[in-house]
Scaffold this motif. Structure first.
Motif, PDB file in Angstrom:
ATOM      1  N   ARG A   1     -13.117  -0.743  -6.213  1.00 19.63           N
ATOM      2  CA  ARG A   1     -11.844  -1.441  -6.101  1.00 19.63           C
ATOM      3  C   ARG A   1     -11.365  -1.457  -4.653  1.00 19.63           C
ATOM      4  NH1 ARG A   1      -8.981   2.017 -10.748  1.00 19.63           N
ATOM      5  NH2 ARG A   1     -10.252   3.578  -9.677  1.00 19.63           N
ATOM      6  N   SER A   2     -10.718  -2.551  -4.258  1.00 17.54           N
ATOM      7  CA  SER A   2     -10.205  -2.652  -2.893  1.00 17.54           C
ATOM      8  C   SER A   2      -9.017  -1.716  -2.719  1.00 17.54           C
ATOM      9  CB  SER A   2      -9.789  -4.093  -2.588  1.00 17.54           C
ATOM     10  OG  SER A   2      -8.735  -4.503  -3.436  1.00 17.54           O
TER      11      SER A   2
ATOM     12  N   TRP B   1      -3.877  -1.769  -4.124  1.00 17.81           N
ATOM     13  CA  TRP B   1      -5.026  -1.121  -4.754  1.00 17.81           C
ATOM     14  C   TRP B   1      -5.492  -2.013  -5.886  1.00 17.81           C
ATOM     15  CZ3 TRP B   1      -5.291   3.338  -8.718  1.00 17.81           C
ATOM     16  CH2 TRP B   1      -6.580   3.867  -8.744  1.00 17.81           C
ATOM     17  N   ASP B   2      -6.730  -2.439  -5.778  1.00 20.52           N
ATOM     18  CA  ASP B   2      -7.290  -3.348  -6.776  1.00 20.52           C
ATOM     19  C   ASP B   2      -6.406  -4.584  -6.924  1.00 20.52           C
ATOM     20  OD1 ASP B   2      -9.300  -4.085  -8.473  1.00 20.52           O
ATOM     21  OD2 ASP B   2      -8.447  -3.093 -10.233  1.00 20.52           O
TER      22      ASP B   2
ATOM     23  N   ASP C   1     -15.938   4.006  -5.235  1.00 19.60           N
ATOM     24  CA  ASP C   1     -14.925   3.187  -5.900  1.00 19.60           C
ATOM     25  C   ASP C   1     -15.053   1.749  -5.416  1.00 19.60           C
ATOM     26  OD1 ASP C   1     -12.590   2.076  -7.039  1.00 19.60           O
ATOM     27  OD2 ASP C   1     -11.599   4.025  -6.967  1.00 19.60           O
TER      28      ASP C   1
END
Length: 224
Positions: free
Chosen positions: A210-211, A173-174, A208
């Motif tokens: 973010r990856s 995540w991110d 969102d």
């Protein structure tokens, strides 16, 4: 040297992803994906691929598709599966140990497919026998999943990039590697720490930036 769309098609097939899955992630028609794979689109990998395919491909894979260069410590699935791993027996299963640690805290390094050893596991510990080619052992670091997971424990995951219901997952995540409890909400996924001293985070794919990439679901915990 191969083109980005040749590398993309080859990797998509290796990962057993369909053109429809790619089209859905890109928000495009399946014919557009076919055109890309046949070299009828941009000569450079479009930005939409880097932005929208992070749930299907790792950052390293997307970098390889774009540039043709693999990170020095990242190996392909073929290279991993060709390693000499002990044959599984009627009683024991061998799980490759990965070189990274999944943070049960505020985040750790990216997930990189480098095998450093093996962990032998009694078959009887599995309620349902997983796909043995896809299991990996990852060490836990931090205390956010305490008391369920303690620092130094190993989690056994079955690599699968799809959310398959509430449970504990290893995820990126991110761009950081985490082990967290994921719970589906209304159009979102809650990222939960069992240690109540940590706040609940939420991933909403609609806004969102973010990856968010699932590495695999935890199917077994091995105490240190």
């Amino acid at each position: 040297m191969s083109t980005w769309f040749e590398r993309f098609k080859k990797l998509r097939i290796e990962k057993e992803l369909t053109q429809q899955e790619i089209a859905d992630a890109l928000g495009k028609d399946i014919t557009a994906v076919s055109r890309y794979e046949n070299g009828k689109g941009s000569k450079d990998m479009p930005f939409v691929f880097k932005k929208n395919l992070t749930n299907l491909f790792t950052n390293g894979e997307l970098r390889y598709i774009e540039t043709g260069e693999k990170a020095k410590n990242v190996q392909s699935n073929e290279e991993i599966n060709s390693k000499s791993i002990p044959v599984n027996t009627d009683k024991m299963i061998s799980a490759p140990i990965m070189s990274v640690k999944a943070s049960a805290g505020r985040g750790n390094e990216n997930y990189e497919a480098v095998i450093t050893g093996e962990l032998l596991i009694d078959r009887m510990l599995f309620k349902v026998l997983p796909n043995l080619k896809n299991i990996r052992a990852i060490e836990v670091e931090g205390d956010s999943m305490y008391p369920t997971l303690k620092e130094g424990d190993f989690v056994i995951i079955e690599e699968n990039q799809h959310f398959s219901g509430d449970g504990i997952y290893v995820l990126q995540w991110d761009s950081v590697l985490l082990v967290k409890r994921l719970q589906a909400g209304a159009g979102r996924i809650d990222i939960i720490s069992d240690n109540q001293q940590y706040a609940v985070n939420t991933f909403d794919p609609t806004d969102d930036q973010r990856s968010f990439h699932i590495v695999g679901k935890v199917i077994l915990r091995m105490q240190r």
